[in-house]
Design a protein around this motif. Structure first.
Motif, PDB file in Angstrom:
ATOM      1  N   PHE A 137      10.099 -10.582  33.632  1.00  0.00           N
ATOM      2  CA  PHE A 137      10.323  -9.880  34.770  1.00  0.00           C
ATOM      3  C   PHE A 137       9.550  -8.822  35.288  1.00  0.00           C
ATOM      4  O   PHE A 137       9.111  -7.928  34.124  1.00  0.00           O
ATOM      5  N   GLY A 138       9.172  -8.322  36.298  1.00  0.00           N
ATOM      6  CA  GLY A 138       8.550  -7.239  36.802  1.00  0.00           C
ATOM      7  C   GLY A 138       8.982  -6.069  36.272  1.00  0.00           C
ATOM      8  O   GLY A 138      10.068  -5.777  36.167  1.00  0.00           O
ATOM      9  N   ALA A 139       8.449  -5.066  35.794  1.00  0.00           N
ATOM     10  CA  ALA A 139       8.943  -3.763  35.094  1.00  0.00           C
ATOM     11  C   ALA A 139       9.630  -3.016  36.322  1.00  0.00           C
ATOM     12  O   ALA A 139      10.558  -2.256  35.946  1.00  0.00           O
ATOM     13  N   ARG A 140       9.312  -2.888  37.357  1.00  0.00           N
ATOM     14  CA  ARG A 140      10.066  -2.243  38.698  1.00  0.00           C
ATOM     15  C   ARG A 140      10.136  -3.013  39.726  1.00  0.00           C
ATOM     16  O   ARG A 140       9.747  -4.091  39.911  1.00  0.00           O
ATOM     17  N   GLY A 141      10.906  -2.386  40.724  1.00  0.00           N
ATOM     18  CA  GLY A 141      11.143  -2.935  42.047  1.00  0.00           C
ATOM     19  C   GLY A 141      12.373  -3.734  42.332  1.00  0.00           C
ATOM     20  O   GLY A 141      12.844  -4.155  41.307  1.00  0.00           O
ATOM     21  N   SER A 142      13.110  -3.592  43.411  1.00  0.00           N
ATOM     22  CA  SER A 142      14.502  -4.287  43.677  1.00  0.00           C
ATOM     23  C   SER A 142      14.548  -5.671  43.427  1.00  0.00           C
ATOM     24  O   SER A 142      15.433  -5.980  42.904  1.00  0.00           O
ATOM     25  N   THR A 143      13.429  -6.536  43.868  1.00  0.00           N
ATOM     26  CA  THR A 143      13.420  -7.896  43.385  1.00  0.00           C
ATOM     27  C   THR A 143      13.736  -8.103  41.982  1.00  0.00           C
ATOM     28  O   THR A 143      14.443  -8.891  41.594  1.00  0.00           O
ATOM     29  N   ALA A 144      12.499  -7.707  41.195  1.00  0.00           N
ATOM     30  CA  ALA A 144      12.708  -7.819  39.626  1.00  0.00           C
ATOM     31  C   ALA A 144      13.990  -7.191  39.207  1.00  0.00           C
ATOM     32  O   ALA A 144      14.395  -7.904  38.354  1.00  0.00           O
ATOM     33  N   VAL A 162      20.274 -12.430  25.120  1.00  0.00           N
ATOM     34  CA  VAL A 162      19.644 -11.997  26.053  1.00  0.00           C
ATOM     35  C   VAL A 162      18.180 -11.543  25.663  1.00  0.00           C
ATOM     36  O   VAL A 162      18.139 -10.815  24.585  1.00  0.00           O
ATOM     37  N   HIS A 163      17.081 -12.119  26.246  1.00  0.00           N
ATOM     38  CA  HIS A 163      15.817 -11.880  25.495  1.00  0.00           C
ATOM     39  C   HIS A 163      14.960 -11.457  26.849  1.00  0.00           C
ATOM     40  O   HIS A 163      14.342 -12.456  27.263  1.00  0.00           O
ATOM     41  N   ALA A 164      15.105 -10.129  27.385  1.00  0.00           N
ATOM     42  CA  ALA A 164      14.406  -9.845  28.573  1.00  0.00           C
ATOM     43  C   ALA A 164      13.116  -9.077  28.457  1.00  0.00           C
ATOM     44  O   ALA A 164      13.117  -8.061  27.548  1.00  0.00           O
ATOM     45  N   VAL A 165      12.088  -9.281  28.949  1.00  0.00           N
ATOM     46  CA  VAL A 165      10.647  -8.701  28.717  1.00  0.00           C
ATOM     47  C   VAL A 165      10.300  -8.083  30.024  1.00  0.00           C
ATOM     48  O   VAL A 165      10.263  -8.769  30.919  1.00  0.00           O
ATOM     49  N   ASP A 166      10.032  -6.859  29.820  1.00  0.00           N
ATOM     50  CA  ASP A 166       9.283  -5.992  31.363  1.00  0.00           C
ATOM     51  C   ASP A 166       7.779  -6.516  31.253  1.00  0.00           C
ATOM     52  O   ASP A 166       7.075  -6.464  30.277  1.00  0.00           O
ATOM     53  N   VAL A 167       7.248  -6.983  32.336  1.00  0.00           N
ATOM     54  CA  VAL A 167       6.121  -7.564  32.423  1.00  0.00           C
ATOM     55  C   VAL A 167       5.388  -6.451  33.520  1.00  0.00           C
ATOM     56  O   VAL A 167       5.655  -6.570  34.782  1.00  0.00           O
ATOM     57  N   PRO A 168       4.074  -5.812  33.028  1.00  0.00           N
ATOM     58  CA  PRO A 168       3.401  -4.964  33.998  1.00  0.00           C
ATOM     59  C   PRO A 168       2.748  -5.662  35.163  1.00  0.00           C
ATOM     60  O   PRO A 168       2.537  -7.008  34.869  1.00  0.00           O
ATOM     61  N   HIS A 169       2.461  -4.919  36.156  1.00  0.00           N
ATOM     62  CA  HIS A 169       1.910  -5.680  37.376  1.00  0.00           C
ATOM     63  C   HIS A 169       0.412  -5.772  37.096  1.00  0.00           C
ATOM     64  O   HIS A 169      -0.215  -7.001  37.658  1.00  0.00           O
ATOM     65  N   ASP A 170      -0.540  -5.096  36.309  1.00  0.00           N
ATOM     66  CA  ASP A 170      -1.809  -5.177  36.200  1.00  0.00           C
ATOM     67  C   ASP A 170      -2.018  -6.337  35.320  1.00  0.00           C
ATOM     68  O   ASP A 170      -1.242  -6.814  34.246  1.00  0.00           O
ATOM     69  N   ALA A 189      13.441 -22.182  26.707  1.00  0.00           N
ATOM     70  CA  ALA A 189      13.357 -21.975  28.241  1.00  0.00           C
ATOM     71  C   ALA A 189      12.737 -20.629  28.424  1.00  0.00           C
ATOM     72  O   ALA A 189      13.048 -19.560  27.829  1.00  0.00           O
ATOM     73  N   ILE A 190      12.007 -20.720  29.260  1.00  0.00           N
ATOM     74  CA  ILE A 190      11.546 -19.369  29.979  1.00  0.00           C
ATOM     75  C   ILE A 190      11.823 -19.194  31.435  1.00  0.00           C
ATOM     76  O   ILE A 190      11.400 -20.095  32.336  1.00  0.00           O
ATOM     77  N   ILE A 191      12.667 -18.118  31.932  1.00  0.00           N
ATOM     78  CA  ILE A 191      12.724 -17.771  33.398  1.00  0.00           C
ATOM     79  C   ILE A 191      11.606 -16.682  33.606  1.00  0.00           C
ATOM     80  O   ILE A 191      11.807 -15.713  33.052  1.00  0.00           O
ATOM     81  N   VAL A 192      10.678 -16.854  34.711  1.00  0.00           N
ATOM     82  CA  VAL A 192       9.866 -15.995  35.104  1.00  0.00           C
ATOM     83  C   VAL A 192       9.892 -15.588  36.428  1.00  0.00           C
ATOM     84  O   VAL A 192      10.211 -16.303  37.564  1.00  0.00           O
ATOM     85  N   GLY A 193       9.813 -14.163  36.589  1.00  0.00           N
ATOM     86  CA  GLY A 193       9.868 -13.470  37.721  1.00  0.00           C
ATOM     87  C   GLY A 193       8.978 -13.593  38.888  1.00  0.00           C
ATOM     88  O   GLY A 193       9.473 -13.539  40.187  1.00  0.00           O
ATOM     89  N   ASP A 194       7.772 -14.233  38.632  1.00  0.00           N
ATOM     90  CA  ASP A 194       6.776 -14.327  39.665  1.00  0.00           C
ATOM     91  C   ASP A 194       5.602 -15.302  39.296  1.00  0.00           C
ATOM     92  O   ASP A 194       5.574 -15.569  37.961  1.00  0.00           O
TER      93      ASP A 194
END
Length: 254
Positions: A137-144, A162-170, A189-194
């Motif tokens: 998931f994205g590191a910030r933002g209401s949607t993420a 739970v295995h959650a990873v912050d993904v930078p925008h750049d 399985a992998i759930i991807v935020g964008d």
């Protein structure tokens, strides 16, 4: 899983028919915002309205500059998808938020039920037998934030880790984060935020020489056309951009 919730605001277009509106998106390269911008333009042109498109590139400073420019240009209203850290500005013209709501319930908005969608993805993967579900998931933002929180809640409800990873925008940071996440423990399985993180994950899985890549379920929220090229069809909750665009335009016109 689709839940559009207009929030009534005081600022409306009461005295004039809009002729020019502004549309500010955080990343014009994102397939979702490409489709949303096109849908807004199509809807606007149908009503004789022109659109000024601005790309903030997830930069709050650039976003503020564009909003100031649009006010100076005396546009009739603005549709804004806020930057991850930009919040909601105080404008003198009608404003509708799209896709992201940064803690401002007094502003009209058109959003997806991100929390419910993330929970539904976890439920579907768990029902398919997946027990090790990675979240990117994205590191910030209401949607993420909403997607990550409901992903976490759903996994705990099923008694799964739970295995959650912050993904930078750049681009570089995103690639590094996804590669590092998939280089560790094996996930089924992998759930991807964008869509961008989905592409990075798909590339990593495609480059694997073992058969493990075919056993990993991909799931996400954006139905980009290139998803049809993947080895395994992902589970996707596509956002109906046409409906979102029409709702945003209707809120501006009220």
């Amino acid at each position: 899983m689709r839940d559009y919730r207009p929030k009534l605001a005081a600022r409306r277009l009461r005295s004039q028919r809009p002729s020019v509106i502004g549309l500010v998106v955080p990343d014009i390269a994102n397939p979702f915002f490409v489709g949303f911008a096109r849908a807004i333009e199509t809807s606007a042109l149908r009503d004789g309205i022109r659109v000024i498109l601005c790309n903030s590139d997830e930069d709050p400073t650039r976003e503020a500059q564009y909003l100031e420019l649009l006010e100076e240009e005396r546009v009739s209203g603005i549709i804004l998808a806020p930057t991850q850290a930009g919040g909601v500005p105080d404008l003198s013209i009608p404003l509708v938020l799209a896709d992201r709501v940064e803690g401002s319930p007094q502003v009209d908005s058109v959003v997806l039920d991100d929390a419910g969608a993330a929970s539904a993805l976890v439920d579907a993967l768990q029902a398919a037998g997946c027990t090790r579900i990675l979240g990117l998931f994205g590191a910030r933002g209401s949607t993420a934030v909403k997607r990550r929180q409901r992903y976490t809640d759903a996994l705990r409800r099923h008694g799964l880790p739970v295995h959650a990873v912050d993904v930078p925008h750049d681009t570089e940071g995103r690639t590094t984060a996804v590669q590092a996440a998939l280089a560790g423990a094996a996930f089924d399985a992998i759930i991807v935020g964008d869509a961008f993180a989905m592409l990075e994950a798909a590339v990593v899985l495609h480059d694997r020489i073992d058969t493990q890549r075919f056993a990993v379920h991909l799931a996400g929220f954006d139905g980009a056309t290139w998803l049809r090229l993947l080895d395994v069809k992902p589970l996707v909750i596509a956002q109906p951009v046409d409906a979102m665009a029409q709702a945003a335009m209707a809120l501006l016109a009220e």
